[in-house]
Design a protein around this motif. Structure first.
Motif, PDB file in Angstrom:
ATOM      1  N   HIS A 198       0.846  -1.183   0.000  1.00 24.94           N
ATOM      2  CA  HIS A 198       0.000   0.000   0.000  1.00 24.94           C
ATOM      3  C   HIS A 198       0.886   1.240   0.000  1.00 24.94           C
ATOM      4  N   VAL A 199       0.759   2.009  -1.056  1.00 21.74           N
ATOM      5  CA  VAL A 199       1.599   3.187  -1.234  1.00 21.74           C
ATOM      6  C   VAL A 199       1.354   4.204  -0.128  1.00 21.74           C
ATOM      7  N   TYR A 232      -4.479   3.471  -3.152  1.00 23.87           N
ATOM      8  CA  TYR A 232      -4.888   4.674  -3.856  1.00 23.87           C
ATOM      9  C   TYR A 232      -5.835   4.342  -5.003  1.00 23.87           C
ATOM     10  N   CYS A 233      -5.490   3.311  -5.727  1.00 21.33           N
ATOM     11  CA  CYS A 233      -6.223   3.042  -6.951  1.00 21.33           C
ATOM     12  C   CYS A 233      -6.037   1.595  -7.385  1.00 21.33           C
ATOM     13  N   VAL A 382      -6.403   9.508 -11.670  1.00 16.73           N
ATOM     14  CA  VAL A 382      -6.209   9.767 -13.096  1.00 16.73           C
ATOM     15  C   VAL A 382      -5.004   9.007 -13.621  1.00 16.73           C
ATOM     16  N   PHE A 383      -3.894   9.063 -12.884  1.00 13.03           N
ATOM     17  CA  PHE A 383      -2.683   8.404 -13.334  1.00 13.03           C
ATOM     18  C   PHE A 383      -2.853   6.895 -13.398  1.00 13.03           C
ATOM     19  N   CYS A 384      -3.483   6.335 -12.372  1.00 11.58           N
ATOM     20  CA  CYS A 384      -3.598   4.887 -12.301  1.00 11.58           C
ATOM     21  C   CYS A 384      -4.632   4.319 -13.250  1.00 11.58           C
TER      22      CYS A 384
END
Length: 433
Positions: A198-199, A232-233, A382-384
């Motif tokens: 988990h980041v 996060y995602c 958005v990035f993931c």
């Protein structure tokens, strides 16, 4: 295949001792010759860092094992050799000799069978057997550790097939295995364990075999998706890459009628340190906590990334645009730039798909109301969730493991094929949704 084969000689002596506390999938010879980042201290010196007790001849219990017999808890167990390979203790007959014979057959230097030669691509590399000088009667299979190249490996062990018992199992054994997971025949696979990085917390979440056995037809999709969520995602890139790997294994099974596999697993590994979620955004978080206007960093900072992900100021329309291109290969950095002190009435994130025509076919705009003043999670999402075709190829491994119940056959392994197809379907549903 149940007869015990001639024992292989141990790998050549004199190999440099070295490597790191958690190995991963490179060539074992390379790992031995070049100690990697975070190399372990001399195994003959003090106990291992972190309190891990030394095993036989400098070997230690495998720190990232997610399923199977655990060293120190069970009769058998898996160790990590100082040269970066994995040592799997040979099980009692007939299982242990059968697994050893399987590896011997597939990795025979004189092998010219195209089916077996291709099978090597989907297995850990095999380096023969190893016995500690102090316990010559203990035999270990010496295998590649496929997590060696990963920084924060996320690992999942999934048993594949409709039956977790072989054709020669007793009625008692069959009942025992069926009772462990009655849905095995219907679902075709069982999650034996997982370990997910988990980041957000810089920590791992682990699940054991009881987690997998609790999954039903209705919950197995969410149960599997948990492995690909980093806090996060959802790592859709890792899911897509995993599907491609499984499809190759499925193609191999559909083209062979030599072997049937029972109680065998797929080992999934992907890099948990997703570069799209390792942006050093602490300054933004601090800015929000200090009451800095939303979207504005203290000191007039804005985010700029070295890998063509930029948050730039648009003075014309008073918007901040986030444009994301293909280059996701470098880490992020913060740079100072002049920033208009105009108070923005709206904050939008525009995500562009830089394809061959350098144009986005679609864009996503998120207003400040949707952001609720928290830019960070939205950027992460958005990035993931970028389209997988424009992402940098995810660093993923899918390997077949555990071969104590492999038998010769003259028919396709329909049970294993069934499990692979069902697993692909579940992963595809996760990806599509």
């Amino acid at each position: 295949m149940a007869t015990e084969p001639p024992r292989l000689a141990p790998p050549a002596a004199g190999r440099p001792e070295g490597g790191r506390g958690r190995c991963a999938g490179g060539e074992a010879e390379e790992a031995a010759a070049q100690p990697a980042f975070g190399a372990s201290p001399d195994p003959t010196a003090a106990p291992a860092a972190g309190g891990r007790r030394r095993g036989l001849n400098g070997c230690v219990p495998l720190s990232h094992q997610v399923a199977g017999h655990m060293y120190g808890k069970d009769k058998g167990g898996i160790l990590q050799h100082p040269d970066g390979t994995v040592l799997k203790q040979l099980q009692p007959p007939p299982r242990g000799p059968r697994e050893q014979e399987f590896y011997n057959k597939v990795y025979d230097s004189d092998c010219c069978d195209s089916i077996l030669l291709e099978l090597r691509e989907y297995l850990p590399k095999y380096f023969g057997v190893w016995s500690p000088p102090t316990a010559p009667n203990d035999t270990y299979l010496k295998l590649e550790d496929v997590t060696r190249k990963f920084n924060k490996p996320c690992i999942m062990d999934v048993k594949i097939g409709q039956k977790s018992y072989d054709p020669y199992a007793s009625a008692e054994k069959i009942q025992q295995q069926v009772s462990k997971y009655p849905l095995m025949e219907e679902i075709g696979f069982l999650v034996l364990g997982m370990r997910v990085y988990h980041v957000s917390s810089d920590s791992y979440e682990t699940q054991n075999q009881h987690y997998g056995r609790s999954l039903t037809k209705e919950t197995v999709k969410d149960g599997i998706s948990k492995f690909f969520h980093n806090g996060y995602c959802l790592r859709k890139d890792a899911i897509a890459a995993s599907i491609r790997k499984i499809e190759k294994i499925l193609k191999w099974f559909e083209g062979q009628q030599q072997l049937n596999f029972y109680a065998s697993s797929l080992l999934f590994v992907y890099e948990g340190l997703c570069q799209a979620t390792t942006v050093r955004l602490s300054d933004v978080t601090l800015a929000e906590k200090r009451g800095v206007p939303k979207g504005l960093l203290s000191g007039g900072d804005i985010l700029e990334y070295n890998n063509n992900i930029h948050v730039i100021n648009s003075t014309e329309n008073g918007k901040i645009e986030a444009s994301v291109s293909k280059g996701l290969s470098k880490f992020y950095a913060l740079h100072k730039k002049s920033y208009s002190k105009r108070h923005h009435s709206q904050l939008s994130l525009k995500v562009e798909n830089l394809e061959q025509d350098n144009m986005w076919k679609s864009s996503t705009c998120i207003t400040q109301e949707h952001l609720n003043g928290n830019v960070i999670p939205q950027l992460e999402k958005v990035f993931c969730h970028m389209p997988t075709e424009i992402k940098e190829s995810a660093n993923v491994e899918v390997r077949m493991i555990d071969f104590a119940h492999v038998f010769p056959s003259n028919t396709k392994d329909e049970g294993y094929i069934y499990g692979l197809k069902n697993l692909i379907t579940v992963l595809q549903n996760i990806l599509d949704n």
